[in-house]
Design a protein around this motif. Sequence first.
Motif, PDB file in Angstrom:
ATOM      1  N   ARG A   1     -25.475  20.210   0.137  1.00 39.79           N
ATOM      2  CA  ARG A   1     -25.932  19.643   1.423  1.00 39.79           C
ATOM      3  C   ARG A   1     -24.827  18.912   2.165  1.00 39.79           C
ATOM      4  N   ASP A   2     -23.922  18.271   1.432  1.00 37.51           N
ATOM      5  CA  ASP A   2     -22.863  17.505   2.102  1.00 37.51           C
ATOM      6  C   ASP A   2     -21.842  18.438   2.754  1.00 37.51           C
ATOM      7  N   ILE A   3     -21.482  19.513   2.027  1.00 37.24           N
ATOM      8  CA  ILE A   3     -20.563  20.504   2.613  1.00 37.24           C
ATOM      9  C   ILE A   3     -21.217  21.163   3.823  1.00 37.24           C
ATOM     10  N   GLN A   4     -22.484  21.539   3.652  1.00 34.82           N
ATOM     11  CA  GLN A   4     -23.227  22.218   4.717  1.00 34.82           C
ATOM     12  C   GLN A   4     -23.334  21.357   5.978  1.00 34.82           C
ATOM     13  N   ALA A   5     -23.621  20.079   5.779  1.00 36.62           N
ATOM     14  CA  ALA A   5     -23.852  19.201   6.941  1.00 36.62           C
ATOM     15  C   ALA A   5     -22.597  19.069   7.802  1.00 36.62           C
ATOM     16  N   TRP A   6     -21.441  19.100   7.170  1.00 38.92           N
ATOM     17  CA  TRP A   6     -20.178  18.905   7.896  1.00 38.92           C
ATOM     18  C   TRP A   6     -19.686  20.196   8.545  1.00 38.92           C
ATOM     19  N   GLU A   7     -19.981  21.318   7.958  1.00 36.92           N
ATOM     20  CA  GLU A   7     -19.388  22.585   8.406  1.00 36.92           C
ATOM     21  C   GLU A   7     -20.259  23.376   9.374  1.00 36.92           C
ATOM     22  N   TYR A   8     -21.586  23.116   9.412  1.00 39.23           N
ATOM     23  CA  TYR A   8     -22.494  24.144   9.930  1.00 39.23           C
ATOM     24  C   TYR A   8     -22.552  24.241  11.449  1.00 39.23           C
ATOM     25  N   GLN A   9     -21.976  23.289  12.165  1.00 41.85           N
ATOM     26  CA  GLN A   9     -21.971  23.400  13.622  1.00 41.85           C
ATOM     27  C   GLN A   9     -20.691  24.084  14.085  1.00 41.85           C
ATOM     28  N   PRO A  10     -20.737  25.102  14.919  1.00 39.39           N
ATOM     29  CA  PRO A  10     -21.915  25.714  15.528  1.00 39.39           C
ATOM     30  C   PRO A  10     -22.313  27.065  14.901  1.00 39.39           C
ATOM     31  N   LEU A  11     -21.680  27.496  13.827  1.00 41.30           N
ATOM     32  CA  LEU A  11     -21.893  28.883  13.384  1.00 41.30           C
ATOM     33  C   LEU A  11     -22.761  29.012  12.140  1.00 41.30           C
ATOM     34  N   GLY A  12     -23.346  27.901  11.673  1.00 42.13           N
ATOM     35  CA  GLY A  12     -24.298  27.989  10.576  1.00 42.13           C
ATOM     36  C   GLY A  12     -23.694  27.719   9.220  1.00 42.13           C
ATOM     37  N   PRO A  13     -24.531  27.814   8.159  1.00 45.03           N
ATOM     38  CA  PRO A  13     -24.077  27.514   6.798  1.00 45.03           C
ATOM     39  C   PRO A  13     -23.032  28.529   6.344  1.00 45.03           C
ATOM     40  N   PHE A  14     -22.061  28.053   5.580  1.00 49.38           N
ATOM     41  CA  PHE A  14     -20.974  28.943   5.128  1.00 49.38           C
ATOM     42  C   PHE A  14     -20.647  28.561   3.674  1.00 49.38           C
ATOM     43  N   LEU A  15     -19.696  27.654   3.471  1.00 51.54           N
ATOM     44  CA  LEU A  15     -19.295  27.314   2.105  1.00 51.54           C
ATOM     45  C   LEU A  15     -20.343  26.478   1.371  1.00 51.54           C
ATOM     46  N   GLY A  16     -21.221  25.831   2.117  1.00 51.28           N
ATOM     47  CA  GLY A  16     -22.292  25.066   1.489  1.00 51.28           C
ATOM     48  C   GLY A  16     -23.289  25.953   0.756  1.00 51.28           C
ATOM     49  N   LYS A  17     -23.186  27.248   0.966  1.00 49.45           N
ATOM     50  CA  LYS A  17     -24.091  28.221   0.346  1.00 49.45           C
ATOM     51  C   LYS A  17     -23.344  29.288  -0.442  1.00 49.45           C
ATOM     52  N   SER A  18     -22.137  29.645  -0.024  1.00 52.32           N
ATOM     53  CA  SER A  18     -21.520  30.897  -0.491  1.00 52.32           C
ATOM     54  C   SER A  18     -20.961  30.821  -1.905  1.00 52.32           C
ATOM     55  N   PHE A  19     -21.012  29.653  -2.554  1.00 55.95           N
ATOM     56  CA  PHE A  19     -20.452  29.562  -3.910  1.00 55.95           C
ATOM     57  C   PHE A  19     -21.311  30.289  -4.933  1.00 55.95           C
ATOM     58  N   ALA A  20     -22.605  30.370  -4.730  1.00 53.29           N
ATOM     59  CA  ALA A  20     -23.465  31.096  -5.682  1.00 53.29           C
ATOM     60  C   ALA A  20     -24.901  31.155  -5.170  1.00 53.29           C
ATOM     61  N   THR A  21     -25.532  32.275  -5.400  1.00 53.69           N
ATOM     62  CA  THR A  21     -26.968  32.454  -5.192  1.00 53.69           C
ATOM     63  C   THR A  21     -27.480  33.164  -6.436  1.00 53.69           C
ATOM     64  N   SER A  22     -28.454  32.569  -7.110  1.00 58.60           N
ATOM     65  CA  SER A  22     -28.957  33.174  -8.358  1.00 58.60           C
ATOM     66  C   SER A  22     -30.226  33.968  -8.082  1.00 58.60           C
ATOM     67  N   ILE A  23     -30.343  35.112  -8.745  1.00 56.78           N
ATOM     68  CA  ILE A  23     -31.593  35.875  -8.664  1.00 56.78           C
ATOM     69  C   ILE A  23     -32.110  36.153 -10.071  1.00 56.78           C
ATOM     70  N   ALA A  24     -33.404  36.331 -10.176  1.00 53.22           N
ATOM     71  CA  ALA A  24     -34.021  36.680 -11.448  1.00 53.22           C
ATOM     72  C   ALA A  24     -33.497  38.033 -11.921  1.00 53.22           C
ATOM     73  N   ALA A  25     -33.605  38.268 -13.222  1.00 48.79           N
ATOM     74  CA  ALA A  25     -33.153  39.541 -13.787  1.00 48.79           C
ATOM     75  C   ALA A  25     -34.171  40.655 -13.545  1.00 48.79           C
TER      76      ALA A  25
END
Lengths: 398, 398
Positions: free
Chosen positions: B225-249
């Motif tokens: 959330r801290d990375i996201q809050a600083w980076e997201y204006q004006p083009l949206g979330p980037f590094l605050g999300k891109s480090f990992a997204t987990s999905i079920a097997a």
Amino acid sequence: MTWVTGLEGSPYGVHNLPYGVFRTAAREPRVGVRVGAHVLDLGGAEQAGLVFAAGTLGRPRLNDFMALGRPQWTAVRQRVTELLTDSAHRAAVEPLLLPLLDVELLLPFDVADYVDFYSSEQHATNVGKIFRPGQPPLLPNWKHLPIGYHGRAGTVVVSGTPIVRPCGQRATPQGPVTGASVRLDIEAEVGFVVGVPSPLGHRAAAGDFADHVFGVVLVNDWSARDIQAWEYQPLGPFLGKSFATSIAAWVTPLEALGAAFVPAPDQDPPVADYLRDEPHLGLDLRLSVEWNGERVSEPPFAAMYWTPAQQLAHLTINGAALRTGDLYASGTVSGDERHQVGSFLELTWGGTEPVRVGGEERMFLADGDTVTISGTAPGPDGTTVGLGEVTGTIISPR
Amino acid sequence: MTWVTGLEGSPYGVHNLPYGVFRTAAREPRVGVRVGAHVLDLGGAEQAGLVFAAGTLGRPRLNDFMALGRPQWTAVRQRVTELLTDSAHRAAVEPLLLPLLDVELLLPFDVADYVDFYSSEQHATNVGKIFRPGQPPLLPNWKHLPIGYHGRAGTVVVSGTPIVRPCGQRATPQGPVTGASVRLDIEAEVGFVVGVPSPLGHRAAAGDFADHVFGVVLVNDWSARDIQAWEYQPLGPFLGKSFATSIAAWVTPLEALGAAFVPAPDQDPPVADYLRDEPHLGLDLRLSVEWNGERVSEPPFAAMYWTPAQQLAHLTINGAALRTGDLYASGTVSGDERHQVGSFLELTWGGTEPVRVGGEERMFLADGDTVTISGTAPGPDGTTVGLGEVTGTIISPR
């Protein structure tokens, strides 16, 4: 000196040698190198034992070759140079030189993830002035990190692919309406193509740039401004961009751009440690934008505030993995002057100051319009390196 | 009735049959189906001539099977059901049932493009209240279109993969600093997996949902959330999300969810024509979030404002192509109550109201914390369909 005739003064001489993928009626898709007005069939050359790249040159995309890494890239480039300059090879190589007019150029690589930065201070300032008049044009974060976002990798297409005008919602004084975009624009950009991957949790340093990045490709990040303006709060551009992004058919290897690295603009305030690149170098790439054959702009890549090495370090500071085929684009390239901007949004100052194209006053793209972005860079010994071109014609939605 | 023992009351009985990819010391990666506490080796079954899917079940990802399309998906499901219920097949099939404990589960499919929507009205409202107190919590566009953005496909990982705490910039009163995120969060989501592609320039209708979408997978969209809050204006979330997204097997096929489709919340104002889905159906998926083994939330997917069919129609209204392996996630699933929210940002109301976990007051994720999201859906005849689980443990950056 090359034994190939007609290369004198060509921006595609043996000092350049950009990579692409092509096919002909008789040849399955394979890797080739542009030599003047010809393609050297590298897949055929590897099959004939003239060059060695672990069989990757016969593949229908550059990815496997790009995954081999810089020592192999250098070795193949040296060998190709040898084949084209040592006349002992002429008899074997000449049959592998096919006229460009006789081949079909394909998407040069499968795009893994596509990231689009926003690294021109002039562009970001222009956009700020147009959309937020009276406020500071740059947001507070802009000079602290290279702002970027992920685009749609699956809609990256090769130069020449027709661009279907996108439909979507746009805001009107009467509320949102759905229909074909009426503010279709371009963004002239330069893309960097990752060859060597990095694992999850690893941070690539700015100094690792040449270990990971294979080369450079021209990009047109088509943009539907009306769709984008309505959708982009708070999560950024989505459908206003995802309908298509065009790239040139030729990827220029970094080795061809040795003479093009130049000091990048000074950065103030000082950047975070992980963004420090020493030497702090940009690239003197000179773009040209033609609208229906008329040159309307000449964006100077050397003016970019954030360098591609800094973008790479930023992209991975959070531990995000790199994959072979990742494409990260610079963001719209705009210089100080109105005739140096990389979008029609800026060229027409938000659609308020028409430009003359083909004798007509124009703002945004009409069906049938063709936009071609080309580029050059200084090469060794006063030569010029051609960066290919990325072109597309707008067609109406079905 | 199945001849497999121990399936009575199991959420992974023959009414479910989710698909995954596994390997063992002796078996190369291949497709399998979960049956109770076992995996049915479908690759082995196809090799043995027990089931037919054009050889796709022996592949190390689901993509090729998913590309076959709904008639083939249905035929394979029917055949697998037959193999597990007709005791004539028992002798041939039983050796292909491997205990889950003996197999390694792998990423079930190669993710083509990853899109993350923002389709819970409760979540978007909570976020609005937390970040923009005193202003209307929903932005003007929110009820007109399903807001979404592209995430990083290359960092989608399978459940169980350790999550390296991301580094990045965050704002402080003294200016931006770089370091490990101190506000690491989860987002409990449901993902939809595209099997059948669509060409560039084509618009998939909401009614085409079941032709394109193969099934459903649980998603944890880890968020700094801290990375996201600083980076997201004006083009949206980037590094605050891109480090990992987990999905079920496990990818639950749509066929297993027939009893889970329920009327979705009414939409007011009326939506654009292309977003109209009749019947307007959501899915009664009941999620559960465990923080270090303690259940802290039960997000109800049935409360989502935008349906997955509407999301598909929106994603392609601009002519964007679909590819096999495209993953689009719902966005954080939050219900009306505090114990129904899908993020710790909401659970702790912006990090101001700690929750008790393991006897301690907690806000965001500490190193060593484990989060597990699981889910169930109503199945046929009073059964329950298990949606697998997506789990991850936070480890410190190197």
